[in-house]
Write a protein that holds these residues in place. Structure first.
Motif, short mmCIF file in Angstrom:
data_model
loop_
_atom_site.label_atom_id
_atom_site.label_comp_id
_atom_site.label_asym_id
_atom_site.label_seq_id
_atom_site.Cartn_x
_atom_site.Cartn_y
_atom_site.Cartn_z
N ALA A 8 0.84 -1.31 -0.18
CA ALA A 8 -0.09 -0.09 0.00
C ALA A 8 0.75 1.21 0.07
O ALA A 8 0.34 2.34 0.22
CB ALA A 8 -0.83 -0.04 1.22
N SER A 9 2.11 1.00 -0.17
CA SER A 9 3.02 2.39 0.01
C SER A 9 4.17 2.16 -1.01
O SER A 9 4.54 1.16 -1.34
CB SER A 9 3.60 2.69 1.34
N TYR A 19 6.83 10.44 0.23
CA TYR A 19 6.65 9.07 -0.40
C TYR A 19 4.88 8.88 -0.51
O TYR A 19 4.27 10.05 0.01
CB TYR A 19 6.77 7.92 0.60
N LEU A 21 0.98 6.92 -0.49
CA LEU A 21 0.28 5.71 -0.15
C LEU A 21 -0.75 5.66 -0.92
O LEU A 21 -1.60 6.42 -1.08
CB LEU A 21 -0.14 6.06 1.31
N GLU A 22 -0.86 4.31 -1.72
CA GLU A 22 -1.94 3.83 -2.52
C GLU A 22 -2.94 2.94 -2.02
O GLU A 22 -2.45 1.69 -1.38
CB GLU A 22 -1.11 3.32 -3.78
N ASP A 23 -4.10 3.04 -2.30
CA ASP A 23 -5.36 2.16 -2.10
C ASP A 23 -5.12 1.18 -3.12
O ASP A 23 -5.39 1.58 -4.25
CB ASP A 23 -6.43 3.00 -1.80
N ARG A 32 1.57 11.78 1.61
CA ARG A 32 1.90 11.79 3.07
C ARG A 32 2.60 13.16 3.42
O ARG A 32 3.42 13.63 2.74
CB ARG A 32 2.81 10.73 3.57
N VAL A 58 -2.98 4.44 11.33
CA VAL A 58 -2.18 3.12 10.86
C VAL A 58 -2.32 2.43 12.11
O VAL A 58 -1.85 2.58 13.26
CB VAL A 58 -0.62 3.30 10.56
N ASP A 93 -2.31 -3.76 3.74
CA ASP A 93 -1.26 -4.43 3.24
C ASP A 93 -1.07 -5.54 4.16
O ASP A 93 -1.87 -6.09 4.93
CB ASP A 93 -0.32 -3.49 2.63
N TYR A 98 -5.10 0.55 7.30
CA TYR A 98 -5.11 1.87 7.25
C TYR A 98 -6.30 2.59 7.09
O TYR A 98 -7.33 2.15 6.36
CB TYR A 98 -4.14 2.47 5.94
#
Length: 219
Positions: A8-9, A19, A21-23, A32, A58, A93, A98
């Motif tokens: 997820a990242s 960086y 963070l991806e769903d 972020r 998190v 993940d 999250y």
């Protein structure tokens, strides 16, 4: 909630963004931002710039925490009220879960009271009316918060109160089956909840919060 096999990242390369963070389910990308205490601030990034702001909670995956986190997500994700922190999305993940929540830029009533030392009576009435409205909604949904305290009353940029942190929340009927189990922060427990005689419904705790404000006002 099943474990997702995608990361997820991912690290950004060649720019100033730390960086992303991806769903993995929807492909939604977040950038972020700075930390709000221990909670990262996220930005929705269709154009890689600050657009809509969110808070990221998190939680590390573990056999101990997973049932509680799943319950929190199940309860919170179905709520929609002007005095309850908004729940926008959740995903996982291999290591973490999250939760993407509404951003309350003015922190909490605990921060306000710490900075101000005291509040005026009109201010106390203003905040308590909103807290009670949020509690009434939760109870109409059959939900008991079980950890009401100043640090869980968050504030938006317009100084609107939002009840948050539903980590100990439960359904009313489930609390009724678990009499004698005491949950919450000791200084904010209603007397009947502290003795385990009945499920805490929030009214007594709202009174405890009002008494704390009153005591601070007298100091």
């Amino acid at each position: 909630m099943g474990r997702m096999e995608h990361s997820a990242s991912r690290r950004a390369q060649g720019d100033n963004l730390s960086y992303f963070l991806e769903d993995p389910g929807t492909g939604t990308l977040y950038r972020r931002g700075q930390l709000l205490g221990k909670v990262p601030l996220l930005f929705l990034t269709p154009a890689l710039r600050a657009r809509d702001s969110f808070c990221l909670l998190v939680v590390c995956l573990s056999a101990i925490l997973l049932p509680q986190v799943e319950r929190e997500i199940e309860l919170h994700s179905h709520l929609s009220h002007q005095h309850v922190v908004g729940f926008h999305q959740h995903f996982a993940d291999r290591e973490n879960i999250y939760m993407i929540l509404e951003y309350c830029s003015h922190k909490s009533l605990a921060h306000i009271l710490k900075a101000r030392k005291t509040l005026t009576e009109p201010e106390v009435r203003y905040y308590l009316r909103q807290i009670i409205a949020g509690l009434r909604y939760l109870h109409q949904q059959g939900i008991i918060h079980r950890d009401l305290k100043l640090s869980n009353f968050f504030l938006t940029k317009n100084m609107q109160v939002k009840i948050g942190d539903l980590g100990l929340a439960t359904r009313d009927e489930q609390a009724g089956r678990r009499r004698g189990v005491v949950c919450g922060t000791p200084n904010y427990l209603a007397p009947e909840a502290a003795t385990g005689q009945m499920p805490p419904r929030g009214v007594g705790r709202a009174g405890s919060i009002g008494r704390e404000w009153d005591m601070r006002h007298q100091l």
